[in-house]
Design a protein around this motif. Structure first.
Motif, PDB file in Angstrom:
ATOM      1  N   THR A  40       0.683  -1.172  -0.043  1.00  0.00           N
ATOM      2  CA  THR A  40      -0.122   0.019   0.177  1.00  0.00           C
ATOM      3  C   THR A  40       0.809   1.233   0.060  1.00  0.00           C
ATOM      4  O   THR A  40       1.861   1.518   0.683  1.00  0.00           O
ATOM      5  CB  THR A  40      -0.782  -0.013   1.007  1.00  0.00           C
ATOM      6  OG1 THR A  40      -1.501  -1.307   1.394  1.00  0.00           O
ATOM      7  CG2 THR A  40      -2.042   1.120   1.332  1.00  0.00           C
ATOM      8  N   ASP A  41       0.655   2.137  -1.058  1.00  0.00           N
ATOM      9  CA  ASP A  41       1.325   3.359  -0.912  1.00  0.00           C
ATOM     10  C   ASP A  41      -0.136   4.821  -1.158  1.00  0.00           C
ATOM     11  O   ASP A  41      -0.871   4.239  -1.111  1.00  0.00           O
ATOM     12  CB  ASP A  41       2.257   3.512  -1.913  1.00  0.00           C
ATOM     13  CG  ASP A  41       1.579   3.268  -3.598  1.00  0.00           C
ATOM     14  OD1 ASP A  41       0.414   3.230  -3.624  1.00  0.00           O
ATOM     15  OD2 ASP A  41       2.463   2.983  -4.270  1.00  0.00           O
ATOM     16  N   ALA A 190      -0.020   1.416   5.700  1.00  0.00           N
ATOM     17  CA  ALA A 190      -0.752   2.674   5.957  1.00  0.00           C
ATOM     18  C   ALA A 190      -1.473   2.390   7.258  1.00  0.00           C
ATOM     19  O   ALA A 190      -1.846   3.308   7.701  1.00  0.00           O
ATOM     20  CB  ALA A 190      -1.725   2.508   4.635  1.00  0.00           C
ATOM     21  N   LEU A 191      -1.174   1.271   7.961  1.00  0.00           N
ATOM     22  CA  LEU A 191      -1.889   1.117   9.128  1.00  0.00           C
ATOM     23  C   LEU A 191      -0.731   0.746  10.261  1.00  0.00           C
ATOM     24  O   LEU A 191       0.020   1.400  10.745  1.00  0.00           O
ATOM     25  CB  LEU A 191      -2.901   0.077   8.804  1.00  0.00           C
ATOM     26  CG  LEU A 191      -4.447   0.476   8.264  1.00  0.00           C
ATOM     27  CD1 LEU A 191      -4.964  -0.736   7.768  1.00  0.00           C
ATOM     28  CD2 LEU A 191      -5.158   1.552   8.985  1.00  0.00           C
ATOM     29  N   GLY A 192      -0.893  -0.781  10.619  1.00  0.00           N
ATOM     30  CA  GLY A 192       0.073  -1.400  11.685  1.00  0.00           C
ATOM     31  C   GLY A 192       1.626  -1.108  11.363  1.00  0.00           C
ATOM     32  O   GLY A 192       2.196  -1.009  12.349  1.00  0.00           O
ATOM     33  N   ARG A 193       1.946  -1.045  10.063  1.00  0.00           N
ATOM     34  CA  ARG A 193       3.436  -1.103  10.056  1.00  0.00           C
ATOM     35  C   ARG A 193       3.985   0.246  10.616  1.00  0.00           C
ATOM     36  O   ARG A 193       5.148   0.353  11.003  1.00  0.00           O
ATOM     37  CB  ARG A 193       3.706  -1.183   8.476  1.00  0.00           C
ATOM     38  CG  ARG A 193       3.905  -2.592   7.960  1.00  0.00           C
ATOM     39  CD  ARG A 193       5.174  -3.137   8.608  1.00  0.00           C
ATOM     40  NE  ARG A 193       5.114  -4.784   8.362  1.00  0.00           N
ATOM     41  CZ  ARG A 193       5.242  -5.427   7.067  1.00  0.00           C
ATOM     42  NH1 ARG A 193       5.469  -4.579   6.149  1.00  0.00           N
ATOM     43  NH2 ARG A 193       5.234  -6.801   7.161  1.00  0.00           N
ATOM     44  N   MET A 194       3.230   1.260  10.406  1.00  0.00           N
ATOM     45  CA  MET A 194       3.615   2.567  10.815  1.00  0.00           C
ATOM     46  C   MET A 194       3.757   2.654  12.609  1.00  0.00           C
ATOM     47  O   MET A 194       4.488   3.226  13.100  1.00  0.00           O
ATOM     48  CB  MET A 194       2.158   3.557  10.748  1.00  0.00           C
ATOM     49  CG  MET A 194       2.631   4.953  10.608  1.00  0.00           C
ATOM     50  SD  MET A 194       1.458   6.084  10.004  1.00  0.00           S
ATOM     51  CE  MET A 194      -0.231   5.502  10.296  1.00  0.00           C
ATOM     52  N   VAL A 281      -7.501   4.528  16.432  1.00  0.00           N
ATOM     53  CA  VAL A 281      -8.574   4.391  15.223  1.00  0.00           C
ATOM     54  C   VAL A 281      -7.905   5.102  13.902  1.00  0.00           C
ATOM     55  O   VAL A 281      -7.819   6.329  13.978  1.00  0.00           O
ATOM     56  CB  VAL A 281      -9.891   4.789  15.347  1.00  0.00           C
ATOM     57  CG1 VAL A 281     -11.105   4.339  14.572  1.00  0.00           C
ATOM     58  CG2 VAL A 281     -10.440   4.082  16.884  1.00  0.00           C
ATOM     59  N   LEU A 282      -7.434   4.711  12.840  1.00  0.00           N
ATOM     60  CA  LEU A 282      -6.884   5.114  11.806  1.00  0.00           C
ATOM     61  C   LEU A 282      -7.975   5.489  10.513  1.00  0.00           C
ATOM     62  O   LEU A 282      -8.546   4.331  10.247  1.00  0.00           O
ATOM     63  CB  LEU A 282      -5.602   4.598  11.435  1.00  0.00           C
ATOM     64  CG  LEU A 282      -4.629   4.130  12.417  1.00  0.00           C
ATOM     65  CD1 LEU A 282      -3.398   3.511  12.008  1.00  0.00           C
ATOM     66  CD2 LEU A 282      -4.089   5.650  13.010  1.00  0.00           C
ATOM     67  N   ASP A 283      -7.647   6.386   9.834  1.00  0.00           N
ATOM     68  CA  ASP A 283      -8.577   6.692   8.741  1.00  0.00           C
ATOM     69  C   ASP A 283      -7.425   7.293   7.659  1.00  0.00           C
ATOM     70  O   ASP A 283      -6.270   7.419   7.787  1.00  0.00           O
ATOM     71  CB  ASP A 283      -9.664   7.648   8.879  1.00  0.00           C
ATOM     72  CG  ASP A 283      -9.038   9.056   9.246  1.00  0.00           C
ATOM     73  OD1 ASP A 283      -8.283   9.473   9.024  1.00  0.00           O
ATOM     74  OD2 ASP A 283     -10.273   9.733   9.755  1.00  0.00           O
ATOM     75  N   SER A 284      -7.910   7.381   6.685  1.00  0.00           N
ATOM     76  CA  SER A 284      -7.175   7.821   5.380  1.00  0.00           C
ATOM     77  C   SER A 284      -6.538   9.100   5.629  1.00  0.00           C
ATOM     78  O   SER A 284      -5.200   9.316   5.123  1.00  0.00           O
ATOM     79  CB  SER A 284      -7.985   7.769   3.810  1.00  0.00           C
ATOM     80  OG  SER A 284      -9.009   8.426   4.280  1.00  0.00           O
ATOM     81  N   VAL A 291       0.135  10.103  14.668  1.00  0.00           N
ATOM     82  CA  VAL A 291       0.128   8.598  15.373  1.00  0.00           C
ATOM     83  C   VAL A 291       1.198   8.818  16.082  1.00  0.00           C
ATOM     84  O   VAL A 291       1.369   8.216  17.390  1.00  0.00           O
ATOM     85  CB  VAL A 291       0.086   7.600  14.198  1.00  0.00           C
ATOM     86  CG1 VAL A 291       0.252   6.232  14.478  1.00  0.00           C
ATOM     87  CG2 VAL A 291      -1.359   7.905  13.180  1.00  0.00           C
ATOM     88  N   GLU A 292       2.541   9.181  15.593  1.00  0.00           N
ATOM     89  CA  GLU A 292       3.891   9.056  16.583  1.00  0.00           C
ATOM     90  C   GLU A 292       3.491   9.855  17.692  1.00  0.00           C
ATOM     91  O   GLU A 292       4.105   9.214  18.864  1.00  0.00           O
ATOM     92  CB  GLU A 292       4.944   9.366  15.907  1.00  0.00           C
ATOM     93  CG  GLU A 292       5.242   8.533  14.578  1.00  0.00           C
ATOM     94  CD  GLU A 292       6.610   8.595  13.819  1.00  0.00           C
ATOM     95  OE1 GLU A 292       6.956   7.748  13.030  1.00  0.00           O
ATOM     96  OE2 GLU A 292       7.099   9.883  13.888  1.00  0.00           O
TER      97      GLU A 292
END
Ligand code: SF4
Length: 309
Positions: A40-41, A190-194, A281-284, A291-292
């Motif tokens: 995902t990018d 775009a989600l958990g890897r971050m 809870v993440l969105d686009s 997040v950090e």
């Protein structure tokens, strides 16, 4: 149609993270090639968001972006329908609707889809689904059965190896944070890897609630909810029940707006006491910096609670 020439596209989203070994081994065993969409990018995310209705969860938007990335690059795109493994063992309705949704969204393209169905309540188990899919591809039933059995074995061995790796991580010294998320949430860039990337850089060991023995997890899930009906949520609940005494904190990571997670995460928050929890809870629109910052504060809270700040 010669099997060697058949290319099957696998969208790198949703059930791909659970079944990638099963799918790849199955098709390769039948002499076919698999093509996986790239990680995902921003482009995939924006394309999927444009194709989905606003109310769709972020994971579904990402999925549609991955399907779009494969259109025209393979003979078939795999879009299975997984409804349930039996009573009280349902999958999110998104997985039930996936083939219809993809067919509808990409109706103007000439792309062929390939599907199989798992609906144990209607007496269609996974093996039945694969046999039917193999027949649709023109393969001999005996070869399909053999390919499915080999693929299932490979999938289970792969999951077992990952669970063992988690056990080793769990025995390591240092702060450990459990990520309670669907595998596609935990592993998508775009989600958990971050999240896992940040935790590792901060010297924290990230563990995964979904990487546990699935049968044992489903049994343990009853401690937190005896009635939860979603199979994957039960595995995550069980993973939390199994690990809650071994970790310093738990991150409830979900994609906005996820119906099952809204309920299950609330349940975890009410029933798991004594361990710091972060509901992410993440969105686009979720940016890395935001997040950090939340992760940094969460780690500080854990350190403060443990007296090491
Ligand atoms: S479980 Fe949640 S995140 Fe996953 S597909 Fe369903 S609504 Fe989306």
């Amino acid at each position: 149609m010669e099997n060697q020439t058949i290319k099957i596209g696998l969208p790198r989203a949703l059930l791909y993270y659970r079944y990638r070994v099963l799918w790849r081994t199955f098709f390769q065993d039948l002499g076919m090639e698999t093509v996986v969409s790239p990680p995902t990018d921003r482009e995939i995310l924006e394309r999927g968001t444009a194709l989905a209705i606003d109310e769709a969860c972020l994971s579904l938007k990402i999925y549609l972006g991955h399907v779009a990335a494969l259109v025209g690059k393979c003979d078939y795109i795999l879009a299975p329908r997984v409804s349930n493994f039996g009573r009280h063992r349902s999958f999110c309705t998104r997985f039930e609707a996936a083939p219809d949704l993809v067919r509808n969204v990409f109706r103007d393209s000439r792309q062929e889809l390939l599907s199989y169905e798992v609906d144990v309540l209607l007496k269609k188990d996974e093996e039945d689904g694969f046999l039917e899919m193999g027949r649709a591809l023109g393969c001999p039933p005996k070869a399909v059965k053999k390919a499915y059995r080999a693929a299932k074995k490979a999938e289970l061995a792969h999951h077992k190896a990952r669970v063992q790796k988690q056990e080793q991580l769990c025995r390591r010294e240092g702060m450990k944070v459990l990520i309670a998320a669907h595998s596609y949430g935990a592993e998508d860039p775009a989600l958990g890897r971050m999240v896992t990337g940040y935790l590792k850089r901060a010297g924290v060991i990230p563990l995964r609630a979904d990487l546990v023995d699935r049968d044992a997890a489903v049994k343990r899930s009853r401690e937190l909810s005896p009635t939860c009906k979603w199979e994957i949520s039960r595995e995550i609940l069980g993973g939390v029940a199994l690990r809650r005494d071994e970790v310093d904190g738990i991150i409830l990571l979900s994609a906005f707006p996820c119906g099952p997670d809204a309920m299950v995460n609330e349940l975890i928050a009410r029933r798991v006491k004594g361990v710091p929890l972060l509901n992410l809870v993440l969105d686009s629109q979720s940016g890395v910096a935001g997040v950090e910052t939340r992760l940094e504060s969460f780690i500080d809270i854990i350190r403060f609670k443990e007296g090491t700040l």
